[in-house]
Write a protein that holds these residues in place. Sequence first.
Motif, mmCIF file in Angstrom:
data_model
loop_
_atom_site.group_PDB
_atom_site.id
_atom_site.type_symbol
_atom_site.label_atom_id
_atom_site.label_comp_id
_atom_site.label_asym_id
_atom_site.label_seq_id
_atom_site.Cartn_x
_atom_site.Cartn_y
_atom_site.Cartn_z
ATOM 1 N N THR A 118 35.314 6.403 82.226
ATOM 2 C CA THR A 118 34.986 5.117 81.608
ATOM 3 C C THR A 118 33.489 5.013 81.347
ATOM 4 O O THR A 118 33.057 4.477 80.318
ATOM 5 N N ALA A 119 32.678 5.524 82.276
ATOM 6 C CA ALA A 119 31.229 5.507 82.092
ATOM 7 C C ALA A 119 30.827 6.342 80.875
ATOM 8 O O ALA A 119 29.945 5.953 80.097
ATOM 9 N N TRP A 176 22.238 7.503 80.941
ATOM 10 C CA TRP A 176 22.503 8.948 80.961
ATOM 11 C C TRP A 176 22.208 9.541 82.338
ATOM 12 O O TRP A 176 22.977 10.360 82.844
ATOM 13 N N PHE A 177 21.103 9.117 82.948
ATOM 14 C CA PHE A 177 20.735 9.661 84.258
ATOM 15 C C PHE A 177 21.787 9.296 85.305
ATOM 16 O O PHE A 177 22.195 10.143 86.106
ATOM 17 N N ALA A 178 22.237 8.052 85.323
ATOM 18 C CA ALA A 178 23.260 7.630 86.286
ATOM 19 C C ALA A 178 24.554 8.400 86.063
ATOM 20 O O ALA A 178 25.213 8.834 87.028
ATOM 21 N N LEU A 179 24.925 8.587 84.797
ATOM 22 C CA LEU A 179 26.162 9.291 84.481
ATOM 23 C C LEU A 179 26.115 10.746 84.921
ATOM 24 O O LEU A 179 27.031 11.252 85.585
ATOM 25 N N ALA A 236 27.591 4.679 88.477
ATOM 26 C CA ALA A 236 27.377 5.109 87.094
ATOM 27 C C ALA A 236 28.161 4.238 86.126
ATOM 28 O O ALA A 236 27.655 3.865 85.051
ATOM 29 N N LEU A 237 29.386 3.901 86.495
ATOM 30 C CA LEU A 237 30.184 3.034 85.640
ATOM 31 C C LEU A 237 29.538 1.658 85.503
ATOM 32 O O LEU A 237 29.477 1.096 84.401
#
Length: 386
Positions: A255-256, A291-294, A329-330
């Motif tokens: 989903t993220a 992007w970094f969190a994902l 991340a989501l």
Amino acid sequence: MTIILPFTTATDERNELSTAVRRLLALRHDEHAVRTWMDVPDDYDRDLWTELASGIGVAGMLITEEHGGAGFSAADLAPVFEEAGRALYGGPLLSTVLATLLLQASGDESACRRYLPAIADGTLTATVAVAERDTAPQATNRFADNAIGTRAALRDGEWSITGEKTSVIDGCTAELVLVVARSDVGIGLYALDTAAGHNVRRNPSVTMDLTRKQAELTFADAPVVPIGSASGASAALASALNVGSFLFAAECLGTARSALAQAVDYARSRHQFSRPIGSFQAVKHRLSDMWFALETAAVVLDEAVQGIDRDGEPGVLDTEHALLACVEALSVCAQGNISVHGGIGFTWEHPAHLAYRRARNAQTLFGPLSLHRDRLADLAGLSTPV
């Protein structure tokens, strides 16, 4: 836009499975279909589930070959959950897989022979009923033994249960419900056949995430069949929730990814002052944070997959780390997607808020994130974060 790092756990078979599920969901479960089934609180697209469950075979992937399944690992099933998360799939995938895990962890061979072949061929859907409302205010974990108030009783050789369960995923449609209840000897697991319909009331729950159906189940001396020992549910539940949490993390990651892709596409196409908004520094910062969190979460999840490939099942430390990283991340990507879209992202007609609602629900579906942070800190030998 899809951002995928070349992880060591990607195999040709997993990539082919991911592609097959993605194509099917893109064809049969677009945004219009998502919204259509959101308005049906007590049903789902049964034809699509049949194609996923028996056509592609996702329902039986974790079931052993002797019980009609494929005998694959949770790492092999993770791509399916990632694609389900990408498409905001609302069918009985997570619930049925959780029930499958719990049945196999129970060690009850008779129950496995009775239920698993039908689950594997897609003709039986199932769910797990654990959480309750206000049973034990002192319990920080709604899956803990002291949070179970539903009672199981043996009368004239027949078992029955009385109580109420909340937040039961697909509780209105599951044909088999595995209920965690307390008897005189401890916490046990009991199978309830909803087709019988005796002394069971099922009410749809109105939750933040309308794409994932949940329900409240009320039992009044409902007839059940005990699964495993009368006091052996706790260990089986812990095992099932560990693997289920790993797969749920993969779903959150999917989903993220979708939310980030929506934000990037909009930042490229939306123009202000004769230039795409993606060229503005503030938007670049937002997208880079997403992007970094994902990708951080993707790396953490990949480590968990490597652990499964090595040991056969996910380690608790790896699972807790992956769950927290993927839910975070989501959250970051869902909120960031709305920010990039601006006011339109908050409207009911726009898909950005659907991922945001999924993100909010994800923060509590497997228990509060604070509980998982404490558990991760304990497993890692660290002091509990403040």
